[in-house]
Design a protein around this motif. Structure first.
Motif, short mmCIF file in Angstrom:
data_model
loop_
_atom_site.label_atom_id
_atom_site.label_comp_id
_atom_site.label_asym_id
_atom_site.label_seq_id
_atom_site.Cartn_x
_atom_site.Cartn_y
_atom_site.Cartn_z
N ALA A 1 -13.04 -42.83 34.70
CA ALA A 1 -12.06 -43.63 33.96
C ALA A 1 -11.81 -43.04 32.57
O ALA A 1 -10.66 -42.98 32.11
CB ALA A 1 -12.54 -45.07 33.85
N SER A 2 -12.87 -42.61 31.89
CA SER A 2 -12.67 -42.05 30.55
C SER A 2 -11.91 -40.73 30.61
O SER A 2 -11.16 -40.38 29.69
CB SER A 2 -14.00 -41.87 29.82
N LEU A 3 -12.07 -39.98 31.71
CA LEU A 3 -11.30 -38.75 31.89
C LEU A 3 -9.82 -39.07 32.08
O LEU A 3 -8.95 -38.47 31.43
CB LEU A 3 -11.84 -37.99 33.10
N ALA A 4 -9.51 -40.03 32.95
CA ALA A 4 -8.12 -40.42 33.18
C ALA A 4 -7.50 -41.01 31.92
O ALA A 4 -6.32 -40.78 31.62
CB ALA A 4 -8.04 -41.42 34.33
N PHE A 5 -8.29 -41.77 31.18
CA PHE A 5 -7.83 -42.34 29.91
C PHE A 5 -7.45 -41.22 28.94
O PHE A 5 -6.41 -41.29 28.26
CB PHE A 5 -8.93 -43.22 29.33
N SER A 6 -8.27 -40.19 28.87
CA SER A 6 -8.00 -39.07 27.96
C SER A 6 -6.69 -38.38 28.31
O SER A 6 -5.86 -38.11 27.43
CB SER A 6 -9.15 -38.05 28.02
N ARG A 7 -6.50 -38.10 29.59
CA ARG A 7 -5.28 -37.40 30.00
C ARG A 7 -4.04 -38.26 29.79
O ARG A 7 -2.98 -37.76 29.37
CB ARG A 7 -5.41 -36.99 31.46
N SER A 8 -4.17 -39.55 30.06
CA SER A 8 -3.03 -40.45 29.90
C SER A 8 -2.66 -40.61 28.43
O SER A 8 -1.47 -40.58 28.07
CB SER A 8 -3.36 -41.82 30.51
N MET A 9 -3.67 -40.78 27.57
CA MET A 9 -3.39 -40.94 26.15
C MET A 9 -2.88 -39.65 25.53
O MET A 9 -2.08 -39.68 24.57
CB MET A 9 -4.64 -41.42 25.41
N ALA A 10 -3.31 -38.51 26.03
CA ALA A 10 -2.79 -37.24 25.52
C ALA A 10 -1.28 -37.17 25.73
O ALA A 10 -0.52 -36.79 24.83
CB ALA A 10 -3.48 -36.07 26.22
N ALA A 11 -0.84 -37.56 26.93
CA ALA A 11 0.60 -37.56 27.22
C ALA A 11 1.32 -38.61 26.38
O ALA A 11 2.44 -38.39 25.90
CB ALA A 11 0.82 -37.83 28.71
N ASN A 12 0.67 -39.75 26.17
CA ASN A 12 1.27 -40.85 25.43
C ASN A 12 1.46 -40.52 23.95
O ASN A 12 2.43 -40.96 23.32
CB ASN A 12 0.39 -42.09 25.59
N LEU A 13 0.55 -39.73 23.38
CA LEU A 13 0.54 -39.52 21.93
C LEU A 13 1.01 -38.14 21.49
O LEU A 13 1.08 -37.87 20.30
CB LEU A 13 -0.88 -39.74 21.38
N VAL A 14 1.36 -37.27 22.44
CA VAL A 14 1.70 -35.91 22.06
C VAL A 14 2.90 -35.85 21.11
O VAL A 14 2.94 -35.03 20.18
CB VAL A 14 1.93 -35.02 23.32
N ASP A 15 3.88 -36.72 21.30
CA ASP A 15 5.06 -36.72 20.43
C ASP A 15 4.74 -37.19 19.02
O ASP A 15 5.51 -36.93 18.09
CB ASP A 15 6.16 -37.59 21.02
N LYS A 16 3.61 -37.87 18.85
CA LYS A 16 3.19 -38.32 17.52
C LYS A 16 2.29 -37.30 16.83
O LYS A 16 1.84 -37.53 15.70
CB LYS A 16 2.46 -39.66 17.63
N GLY A 17 2.01 -36.20 17.51
CA GLY A 17 1.18 -35.17 16.91
C GLY A 17 -0.29 -35.51 16.88
O GLY A 17 -1.06 -34.94 16.10
N ILE A 18 -0.72 -36.44 17.75
CA ILE A 18 -2.13 -36.80 17.86
C ILE A 18 -2.67 -36.19 19.15
O ILE A 18 -2.16 -36.46 20.23
CB ILE A 18 -2.31 -38.33 17.88
N ARG A 19 -3.69 -35.36 19.02
CA ARG A 19 -4.26 -34.68 20.18
C ARG A 19 -5.40 -35.51 20.77
O ARG A 19 -6.22 -36.06 20.04
CB ARG A 19 -4.77 -33.30 19.80
N VAL A 20 -5.45 -35.56 22.10
CA VAL A 20 -6.51 -36.31 22.82
C VAL A 20 -7.12 -35.38 23.86
O VAL A 20 -6.40 -34.84 24.71
CB VAL A 20 -5.96 -37.57 23.50
#
Length: 284
Positions: free
Chosen positions: A195-214
């Motif tokens: 779950a934490s792996l899927a969370f990381s990948r999902s949040m990376a896609a969610n926040l990439v336009d804000k310049g926040i790396r996950v």
């Protein structure tokens, strides 16, 4: 090559267990002088009192970061980590409590921001595990405790941190080699790390336009309080000897992955997972 210390059988009837009771003591000490890779940064590190979290806290301090160390109830370990951070010339704030409770997670992040004035890095690392070979014997209480600690707390801390994270900020979530290969004796833990792996990948896609790396780090067998706290003596003895390198990793060897991902060295990494696991081959 790092020598493999002899690990004798031992057990602590406590989860999370205490680092100060472990024999031999885990090795958290950074190997190289700091060069200011995290100068003027503020990091919120969950499970920062011991194990990988302690090693990350000390390494980040050496590289110039101030750290808020969130932990459950391991006061003696937490005080020692605070001392080690201060020995590096930095500042640590200890925040005690259960991050699986949303109200506390929110207040913990707010306390860190109020104390340091900002937040640049979130390390979701705190977790719990138990041996559960027989799924029919896994209690609802135990399962919920694992998920609250290893999944819900990651959501709650990230929710609380996001309003304070600006462009250039970094989030790193701890997952596990078991999220990739599975583990027949750590069923609930391995599931939570998936779950934490899927969370990381999902949040990376969610926040990439804000310049926040996950990103994520997926350690293999590492000598931390997890081991004597969750395993019987006979499983602890010689822990990690079955890895391709023939030994368990030490926390300092894992901490360098977090530094890479949170510093400018890792500026082109998001949605990725680093695998400090002693040579195990897993799908990336």
């Amino acid at each position: 090559m790092t020598d493999a210390p002899d690990i004798p059988g031992q057990h602590q009837d406590k989860m999370p267990a205490d680092e100060y009771k472990m024999d031999p003591a885990p090795d958290y000490t950074p190997r190289h002088p700091g060069v200011g890779k995290l100068k003027d940064k503020v990091a919120f590190i969950t499970g920062g009192d011991s194990g990988i979290g302690r090693a990350v806290s000390v390494l980040f301090a050496r590289e110039g970061a101030k750290v808020a160390i969130a932990y459950l109830d391991e006061d003696k370990d937490a005080e020692e980590t605070k001392r080690l951070v201060e020995e590096e010339g930095s500042e640590a704030l200890l925040i005690r409590g259960d991050l699986g409770v949303k109200d506390h997670a929110t207040k913990a992040v707010e306390e860190a921001v109020a104390h340091f004035g900002k937040l640049d890095i979130l390390i979701n690392n705190a977790a719990q595990q138990w041996i559960d070979e027989d799924l029919t014997e896994l209690s609802e209480e135990r399962l919920r405790r694992v998920m609250d600690s290893n999944v819900m707390a990651y959501f709650f801390c990230t929710q609380a941190a996001l309003p304070h994270l600006k462009e250039g900020a970094s989030i790193v979530n701890t997952t596990s080699v078991n999220a990739f290969k599975g583990n027949d004796t750590l069923i609930s833990y391995s599931t939570s790390r998936g779950a934490s792996l899927a969370f990381s990948r999902s949040m990376a896609a969610n926040l990439v336009d804000k310049g926040i790396r996950v990103n994520a780090v997926a350690p293999g067998p590492v000598w931390t309080p997890f081991i004597p706290g969750s395993m019987p003596d006979e499983m602890v003895e010689g822990f990690g000897s079955g890895s391709p390198m023939g030994r368990a990793g030490q926390p300092w060897e894992i901490a360098t992955a977090y530094l890479f991902l949170c510093s400018s060295d890792g500026s082109f990494y998001t949605g990725q997972t680093l695998h400090p696991n002693g040579g195990m081959r897993v799908g990336a």
